[in-house]
Design an enzyme around this catalytic site. Structure first.
Site, PDB file in Angstrom:
ATOM      1  N   THR A   1     -10.733   6.923   4.351  1.00  0.00           N
ATOM      2  CA  THR A   1     -11.457   7.015   5.721  1.00  0.00           C
ATOM      3  C   THR A   1     -11.372   7.812   6.586  1.00  0.00           C
ATOM      4  O   THR A   1     -11.547   8.084   7.313  1.00  0.00           O
ATOM      5  CB  THR A   1     -10.618   5.187   6.128  1.00  0.00           C
TER       6      THR A   1
ATOM      7  N   LYS B   1      -0.131   3.593  -2.518  1.00  0.00           N
ATOM      8  CA  LYS B   1      -0.850   4.887  -3.196  1.00  0.00           C
ATOM      9  C   LYS B   1       0.263   5.514  -3.705  1.00  0.00           C
ATOM     10  O   LYS B   1      -0.065   6.889  -3.728  1.00  0.00           O
ATOM     11  CB  LYS B   1      -1.188   5.779  -1.410  1.00  0.00           C
TER      12      LYS B   1
ATOM     13  N   ASP C   1       0.785  -0.948  -0.114  1.00  0.00           N
ATOM     14  CA  ASP C   1       0.043   0.654   0.080  1.00  0.00           C
ATOM     15  C   ASP C   1       1.247   0.640  -0.105  1.00  0.00           C
ATOM     16  O   ASP C   1       0.956   1.407   1.125  1.00  0.00           O
ATOM     17  CB  ASP C   1      -1.191   0.302   0.820  1.00  0.00           C
TER      18      ASP C   1
HETATM   19  O1  C5P Z   1      -4.073   1.578  12.090  1.00  0.00           O
HETATM   20  P1  C5P Z   1      -5.423   1.280  11.040  1.00  0.00           P
HETATM   21  O2  C5P Z   1      -6.839   0.440  11.178  1.00  0.00           O
HETATM   22  O3  C5P Z   1      -5.990   3.015  11.603  1.00  0.00           O
HETATM   23  O4  C5P Z   1      -4.620   1.403  10.048  1.00  0.00           O
HETATM   24  C1  C5P Z   1      -5.560   1.588   8.775  1.00  0.00           C
HETATM   25  C2  C5P Z   1      -4.393   1.043   7.739  1.00  0.00           C
HETATM   26  O5  C5P Z   1      -5.251   1.184   6.268  1.00  0.00           O
HETATM   27  C3  C5P Z   1      -3.225   2.386   7.629  1.00  0.00           C
HETATM   28  O6  C5P Z   1      -2.220   1.488   7.709  1.00  0.00           O
HETATM   29  C4  C5P Z   1      -3.435   2.845   6.462  1.00  0.00           C
HETATM   30  O7  C5P Z   1      -2.577   3.182   5.442  1.00  0.00           O
HETATM   31  C5  C5P Z   1      -4.542   1.950   5.691  1.00  0.00           C
HETATM   32  N1  C5P Z   1      -5.659   2.900   4.924  1.00  0.00           N
HETATM   33  C6  C5P Z   1      -6.320   4.184   5.687  1.00  0.00           C
HETATM   34  N2  C5P Z   1      -7.393   4.897   4.529  1.00  0.00           N
HETATM   35  C7  C5P Z   1      -6.936   4.369   2.966  1.00  0.00           C
HETATM   36  C8  C5P Z   1      -6.445   3.474   2.032  1.00  0.00           C
HETATM   37  C9  C5P Z   1      -5.693   3.024   3.866  1.00  0.00           C
HETATM   38  O8  C5P Z   1      -6.480   3.860   6.433  1.00  0.00           O
HETATM   39  N3  C5P Z   1      -8.113   5.123   1.911  1.00  0.00           N
END
Ligand code: C5P
Length: 240
Positions: A131, A64, A62
């Site tokens: 998110t 991005k 990931d």
């Molecule tokens: O700790 P948490 O559960 O919030 O982590 C969510 C993971 O998902 C992080 O690694 C973050 O980079 C990733 N992510 C995100 N929102 C997105 C894409 C990826 O939170 N749209």
């Protein structure tokens, strides 16, 4: 989705490869798919991906990608070239804000590199709206526009909150991959995530993969936390 275990992707958001290895060992036999994101990749590079592949795990890279088409295409090819024993990453992310040309270049590079090196082409998924962002106007409209862009560019799906998952599933059909982060089992802290959801809700809304970081990584007992989430996923699959 039939392989329930693989619906849970644990984000290895830790500072060092040693920490990541400890976590992977603690989750042995429970979690088989891990996300390597910008923190771990910046700290330890492709070594983190190779380690996971050697251990037989599935890797969601990931990073991005968001740059000019040529640079992103080259980065996607480089990501696919990280292989161990004939296996490479299973999925990687690109940012929708890069635009159609960038996404198309990425799709083309992925097909070419996978074919040239003989690995399975990874799923390419597009970041719609993070998110952690809550203030943008009309998020569902933006998300749907970016899903259409992903589909038009020939990509496999998107990363989106479960709040939009049902809408995406309805509009884009069952084969469009939906990856949902911002998962918070009951009682865990949201942190910087705004549009959070429970594991069960994400499954019911139609997400294929749930990405979970802190609720597992920072749990006193990561194995127990992961088991609880998997149980919730299982129950939700039975009822949805
Ligand atoms: O700790 P948490 O559960 O919030 O982590 C969510 C993971 O998902 C992080 O690694 C973050 O980079 C990733 N992510 C995100 N929102 C997105 C894409 C990826 O939170 N749209």
């Amino acid at each position: 989705m039939t392989v329930l275990k693989s619906q849970l992707i644990v984000a290895l958001d830790v500072a060092t490869l040693d920490e990541a290895k400890r976590l992977v060992r603690a989750l042995e036999g429970i979690v088989d798919t891990f996300k390597v994101g910008s923190q771990l990749f910046t700290a330890s590079g492709p070594e983190a991906v190779r380690y996971l592949l050697k251990e037989g795990k599935q890797v969601f890279l990931d990073l991005k990608f968001h740059d000019i088409p040529h640079t992103v295409a080259s980065a996607v090819a480089a990501a696919i070239s990280i292989q161990e024993g004939g296996r490479g990453i299973m999925m990687c992310t690109l940012h929708a804000l890069g635009g159609l040309e960038m996404l198309e270049a990425a799709a083309q590079a992925a097909r070419k590199e996978a074919q040239a090196t003989g690995v399975k082409r990874p799923l390419l998924v597009v970041i719609t709206v993070l998110t952690s962002e809550a203030k943008k106007d009309n998020i569902p409209r933006l998300v749907l526009e970016r899903c259409a862009l992903a589909k038009h560019a020939g990509l496999d799906g998107v990363v989106a909150s479960s709040q939009e998952a049902a809408l995406i599933r309805r509009e884009f059909g069952k084969d469009f991959v939906i990856v949902t982060p911002g998962i918070r089992p009951k009682g865990s802290a949201a942190g910087d995530q705004k549009r959070v959801t429970t594991p069960a809700d994400a499954i019911v809304k139609g997400s294929d993969f749930l990405v979970v970081g802190r609720p597992v990584v920072e749990a006193p007992d990561p194995a127990a936390a992961a088991k609880q989430i998997l149980e919730e996923i299982k129950q939700a699959n039975l009822t949805s």
